[in-house]
Write an enzyme that holds these catalytic residues in place. Structure first.
Site, PDB file in Angstrom:
ATOM      1  CE  LYS A 120      43.129  51.740  34.901  1.00 20.31           C
ATOM      2  NZ  LYS A 120      44.053  51.790  36.026  1.00 20.31           N
ATOM      3  CE1 TYR A 172      24.909  21.139  42.629  1.00 21.71           C
ATOM      4  CE2 TYR A 172      23.782  22.026  44.561  1.00 21.71           C
ATOM      5  CZ  TYR A 172      24.946  21.814  43.840  1.00 21.71           C
ATOM      6  OH  TYR A 172      26.129  22.271  44.316  1.00 21.71           O
ATOM      7  NE  ARG A 184      50.032  42.113  41.539  1.00 19.25           N
ATOM      8  CZ  ARG A 184      50.490  43.296  41.925  1.00 19.25           C
ATOM      9  NH1 ARG A 184      49.889  43.939  42.908  1.00 19.25           N
ATOM     10  NH2 ARG A 184      51.547  43.830  41.355  1.00 19.25           N
ATOM     11  CE  LYS A 242      44.418  46.743  34.993  1.00 25.47           C
ATOM     12  NZ  LYS A 242      43.843  46.882  36.333  1.00 25.47           N
ATOM     13  CB  CYS A 281       6.581  59.321  58.191  1.00 21.68           C
ATOM     14  SG  CYS A 281       7.688  60.517  57.408  1.00 21.68           S
TER      15      CYS A 281
HETATM   16  S1  IVH Z   1      47.308  40.111  33.300  1.00 24.86           S
HETATM   17  C1  IVH Z   1      51.794  39.992  33.924  1.00 24.86           C
HETATM   18  N1  IVH Z   1      44.739  40.286  32.704  1.00 24.86           N
HETATM   19  O1  IVH Z   1      45.282  44.034  36.807  1.00 24.86           O
HETATM   20  C2  IVH Z   1      50.349  40.205  33.599  1.00 24.86           C
HETATM   21  N2  IVH Z   1      45.502  41.301  34.700  1.00 24.86           N
HETATM   22  O2  IVH Z   1      47.407  46.081  36.963  1.00 24.86           O
HETATM   23  C3  IVH Z   1      49.557  40.314  34.805  1.00 24.86           C
HETATM   24  N3  IVH Z   1      43.746  42.382  36.003  1.00 24.86           N
HETATM   25  O3  IVH Z   1      47.228  42.548  39.261  1.00 24.86           O
HETATM   26  C4  IVH Z   1      48.168  40.642  34.722  1.00 24.86           C
HETATM   27  N4  IVH Z   1      42.089  41.874  34.652  1.00 24.86           N
HETATM   28  O4  IVH Z   1      44.810  41.831  39.129  1.00 24.86           O
HETATM   29  C5  IVH Z   1      45.724  40.603  33.577  1.00 24.86           C
HETATM   30  N5  IVH Z   1      42.513  40.341  32.069  1.00 24.86           N
HETATM   31  C6  IVH Z   1      43.486  40.655  32.937  1.00 24.86           C
HETATM   32  C7  IVH Z   1      43.222  41.384  34.113  1.00 24.86           C
HETATM   33  C8  IVH Z   1      44.261  41.691  34.977  1.00 24.86           C
HETATM   34  C9  IVH Z   1      42.422  42.474  35.779  1.00 24.86           C
HETATM   35  C10 IVH Z   1      44.460  42.966  37.179  1.00 24.86           C
HETATM   36  C11 IVH Z   1      45.363  42.001  37.866  1.00 24.86           C
HETATM   37  C12 IVH Z   1      46.695  42.669  37.993  1.00 24.86           C
HETATM   38  C13 IVH Z   1      46.373  44.088  37.686  1.00 24.86           C
HETATM   39  C14 IVH Z   1      47.562  44.728  37.037  1.00 24.86           C
END
Ligand code: IVH
Length: 675
Positions: free
Chosen positions: A318, A37, A137, A116, A433
C-alpha cells in the site's frame, strides 16, 4: 417474421458494433468516425424494434440500461473472492517473500505486479462466451447481483472475442472511474444540482450499486480485469499456467486489464516497480492505492494456498495514506463566477501526502448536512491525485460538546442578497454580486483573457468590491484619478494600469476578447477559431448552433454554451456596453477581402511527430499567419495532417479518417507558395 437475411444482418451488426466498442473503449483506438458508428447502431435498433423475436440481452443496444431492478438479489460466489493482506513497507514485502520462498522450498520465484485499483470488486460470469451475470464481491462469499448495471459498462465485453473461449469463465476485476471522467461527472452533477461524489471510488461503487441501470449507463464506468474465478472447458491445448498468461488471455478475450502491469523477475524488481508507480501515481489516469504482487506460476499459487482470509501467494503493497485527520476551525463560504456558494473548511494545518493543507472543500450544503460536519469537528481530510483537498468524514468520538449542526447561510456573504437553492447548489440571486463580478473581471484581465499585464488582480477585486467596476466594459472607463484615490496605488502603478487598458483597447485581437468573456468550454484554441470565422462579437452572437458545430474544435457542448452566453441578458447587455466604451476588436477573414487570398485560408492543419527546425508553436504561427488554422485534436475537419519524424498514433487515425497526410517538406512548400 424475420427473414434469414435479417437474422444474419442483426447478428453481423451486433458483432460489428461490439468490435467498434472494443476498439474505442478497450484499445482507445477507434476505427471509424462516430457518425458511422451511430449509423450502425441506429440500423440495429430499428431492426430490433421491428423484429422483437430477435431480442437478445447481450445486444449492444442493451448497454443503455433497461428496466430498474426491484432490489438486489444475493449471489453466492462459486469460488470465494478473497481479500489481500497488506504491506506498508518494503521490509514487510520482503518478509512476505521470505515466507513464499520458504513455503515453496525454492528461491526462483517470479511475481506478477499490477496497480491496486481503487474501485469496487466485481465478478462477471460468461457462459459459452456470453455475458451471463455479474455480482459484487460483497463479503467474498456472497455478493449482490448487478448484471443490469454491468451490462452498461462500455469496456466490458458482452460476447467474448477470439477463438479460445471457455465454456465457463468467471472474470474478476475492479470497476473504476478515471479521474478526468470523475471530475467531469461531478461538474455535471453540480450543474444539475445533483449529488457530488467524494472520490472516483465512491462514484464508481455508487453507480454499480444502483437499482436503475439508466443511471449506471450515464456514468463513465470501466471494468479492469485482474484475475479469474472458475475457468472450464478451454479449447486451447494448454490452459493458462501463470498469472501472466491469464492476463494476456483476458486481453485477447476482450477485457481491459490494468495499465502498467508487468512481470517482475525478483522481489527487488517488485519493490522498484512499487516506488516507480508511487512517484507517478498522480499522473496515472486512475486512482490507485498501491501495488498488488502475485506469485506468477499458478502451480506455485496452488502449493501455497490460502489463510482464512487471504492468499499466501499475493500481497497488497500500500502507498502511504493520502488522508489525515485535523480540526475544522471554521467554515467559510466562497462565491464563484457563476454565483454558487461553496463551503470551504478552514483547517488546523496538517500534512497530507507530503503537502500542507489548511483548507479543504465541503462541496455544498447537502454534503455538509449528509455528513453533519460542524465547526470544531475533527475530520478526515483527503488529497486524491490532483484533486483539491476535501473533507471526507467526521471522527465522531472527537466531537467537542458544544458544537452545533452547521447552518448553511441563505444569503450571499459578499453582497448579502438572498441566495436560492438550485438542486444541491445554493446560488446568490444577485447578478451584480461583486464577488461574481470580481471573479469574472479577474479572468477577463488574466493571461487566459485579455492579458492586461499592468492590471493587478488584487486591484481588480478591490475595485469590483467597491462597486467601481461592475462589468468588464467598465474597465475602459476607469481614470487615473480614480485609481490614485486608493491607498497603496502609486503614480507608476496607476499609469501602467491605464496604459494596459488603452493598449488592449487599441490592439487586443478579437480572439483574446472572446477568450476573456469566460464562456464555458471556450478556451484559447476555440476563441481563435471563432475569431478567424466571425468579424466581430455581433457576427458571432448571430451564429447558429449548426454553423458553430461546423467549425473545427467546436462540438455540441461548446456550441450550446456559446449560444447560451449570447442569448442571455447579461451577454446582450455586455455587447452594448463594449460598443459604448468604444472597445470593439475586429477579427475574421471577411473584413479584409485580401485575407481570402492568403495561401492557407480556410485550411485546417494538425501536426504530429517532431518537426525539423521548428517548434510546434512556430508551425502553428506560420499556418495562422497565412490564414489557416492549426488544431490539436484530430477529426474529419482537419484538411492536412503534417507528419514529422516519429509521428505517432495520429497518423493511423488520420488514415482511418481518410485525411490527407503530408510530410514536412510538402508543408514548407505550401507555406512558401505565393511568397
Ligand atoms: S487480486 C486473491 N489485483 O483489492 C487475490 N485485487 O484487498 C484477489 N484490487 O477485493 C485480489 N486492484 O477488489 C487484485 N490488481 C489487483 C487489484 C485488486 C484492486 C482489490 C480487489 C480486492 C481488494 C483486496
Amino acid at each position: 417474421m424475420a427473414s434469414p437475411e435479417v437474422v444474419q444482418r442483426v447478428q453481423s451488426l451486433r458483432a460489428e458494433i461490439e468490435h467498434h466498442n472494443h476498439r474505442y473503449y478497450v484499445l482507445d483506438d477507434p476505427l471509424i468516425p462516430d457518425l458511422e458508428y451511430d449509423k450502425l447502431f441506429r440500423e440495429l435498433s430499428e431492426l430490433e424494434e421491428r423484429y422483437p423475436e430477435l431480442d437478445d440481452p447481450n445486444s449492444p443496444t442493451k448497454r443503455v440500461g433497461g428496466e430498474p431492478a426491484e432490489g438486489f438479489e444475493q449471489y453466492e460466489h462459486a469460488l470465494r473472492m478473497y481479500s489481500l493482506d497488506n504491506a506498508m513497507t518494503t521490509d514487510e514485502w520482503f518478509a512476505f517473500t521470505d515466507r513464499v520462498t520458504k513455503g515453496l522450498g525454492r528461491e526462483d520465484v517470479e511475481y506478477w505486479a499490477d496497480p491496486k485499483m481503487d474501485g469496487l470488486a466485481v465478478e462477471v460470469v460468461y457462459e459459452n462466451g456470453r455475458f451471463a451475470m455479474a455480482a459484487t464481491r460483497g463479503d467474498g462469499l456472497v455478493g449482490e447481483v448487478v448484471s443490469h448495471n454491468m451490462r452498461t459498462v462500455m469496456n466490458l465485453p458482452l460476447v467474448l472475442r477470439g477463438s479460445n473461449i471457455p465454456t465457463l469463465l468467471e472474470v474478476r476485476g475492479e470497476v473504476v472511474m478515471a479521474d478526468a471522467d470523475f471530475e467531469r461527472l461531478n461538474e455535471r452533477q453540480a450543474a444539475k444540482g445533483e449529488k457530488i461524489f467524494a472520490n472516483p471510488r465512491n462514484a464508481a461503487a455508487g453507480s454499480v450499486r444502483q437499482l436503475d441501470p439508466k443511471v449506471a449507463a450515464s456514468r463513465p464506468l470501466r471494468f479492469m480485469a485482474y484475475g479469474v474465478g472458475r475457468v472450464e472447458g478451454m479449447p486451447a491445448l494448454f490452459s493458462w499456467v501463470s498469472q501472466e498468461e491469464i492476463m494476456l488471455g483476458l486481453r485477447e478475450l476482450g477485457f481491459a486489464v490494468p495499465p502498467e502491469a508487468r512481470l517482475c523477475k525478483s522481489r527487488q524488481e517488485v519493490a522498484d516497480y512499487f516506488n516507480d508507480l508511487m512517484e507517478r501515481r498522480a499522473s496515472l489516469p486512475f486512482e490507485i492505492d498501491g501495488v498488488v504482487a502475485k506469485v506468477n506460476k499458478l502451480e506455485m499459487q496452488r502449493a501455497l494456498g490460502f489463510t482464512s482470509r487471504a492468499p499466501r501467494w499475493a500481497l497488497a503493497l500500500k502507498f502511504p495514506a493520502q488522508q489525515a485527520s485535523t480540526r475544522i476551525n471554521s467554515i467559510r463560504i466562497q462565491v464563484g463566477r457563476t454565483g454558487v456558494l461553496t463551503p470551504v473548511a478552514e483547517l488546523e494545518p496538517v500534512r497530507v501526502g507530503g503537502v500542507e493543507v489548511s483548507r479543504a472543500t465541503l462541496h455544498n450544503k447537502a454534503y455538509i448536512a449528509e455528513n453533519d460536519f460542524r465547526e470544531g469537528d475533527t475530520v478526515v481530510v483527503q488529497r486524491a491525485g490532483d484533486v483539491i483537498p476535501q473533507v471526507v468524514s467526521v471522527v465522531e468520538d472527537k466531537r467537542p460538546e458544544n458544537t452545533v449542526p452547521y447552518d448553511f447561510p441563505m444569503t450571499c456573504p459578499v453582497c448579502h442578497s438572498e441566495a436560492y437553492e438550485d438542486g444541491e447548489a445554493v446560488r446568490c440571486s444577485n447578478d451584480k454580486c461583486p464577488a461574481k463580478v470580481a471573479k469574472w473581471l479577474v479572468h477577463f484581465v488574466s493571461k487566459a483573457g485579455l492579458d492586461m499585464e499592468g492590471v493587478g488582480r488584487r486591484w481588480v477585486e478591490k475595485l469590483a468590491d467597491e462597486g467601481k467596476l461592475s462589468n468588464p466594459a467598465d474597465l475602459f472607463t476607469l481614470r487615473k484619478t480614480t485609481l490614485l484615490q486608493y491607498e497603496g496605488m502609486g503614480d507608476k502603478s496607476a499609469e501602467n494600469f491605464i496604459q494596459s487598458i488603452d493598449k488592449a483597447r487599441l490592439e487586443a485581437p478579437l480572439w483574446r476578447l472572446i477568450a476573456a468573456l469566460g464562456i464555458r468550454h471556450v478556451g484559447e484554441q476555440t476563441a481563435k477559431t471563432l475569431a478567424d470565422t466571425y468579424e466581430d462579437l455581433d457576427a458571432l452572437s448571430l451564429a447558429t448552433r449548426e454553423e458553430l458545430q461546423d467549425l473545427p474544435d467546436v462540438g455540441e457542448t461548446v456550441a450550446n454554451s456559446i449560444r447560451e452566453f449570447f442569448d442571455g441578458e447579461a451577454g446582450k447587455l455586455l455587447l452594448e456596453q463594449f460598443k459604448a466604451v468604444d472597445f470593439w476588436p475586429k477579427g475574421g477573414k471577411s473584413d479584409a477581402e485580401g485575407a481570402k487570398d492568403l495561401p492557407l485560408s480556410g485550411k485546417t492543419f494538425i501536426f504530429t511527430g517532431s518537426l525539423p527546425d521548428m517548434s510546434r508553436n512556430q508551425a502553428h504561427a506560420l499556418v495562422e499567419e497565412r490564414g489557416g488554422s492549426a488544431v490539436k485534436s484530430i477529426s474529419r475537419k482537419v484538411d492536412y495532417v503534417v507528419a514529422g519524424e516519429k509521428a505517432g498514433s495520429k497518423v493511423a487515425k488520420a488514415e482511418k479518417l481518410g485525411l490527407t497526410i503530408i510530410d514536412f517538406d510538402a508543408f514548407t512548400d505550401m507555406i512558401r507558395e505565393g511568397e
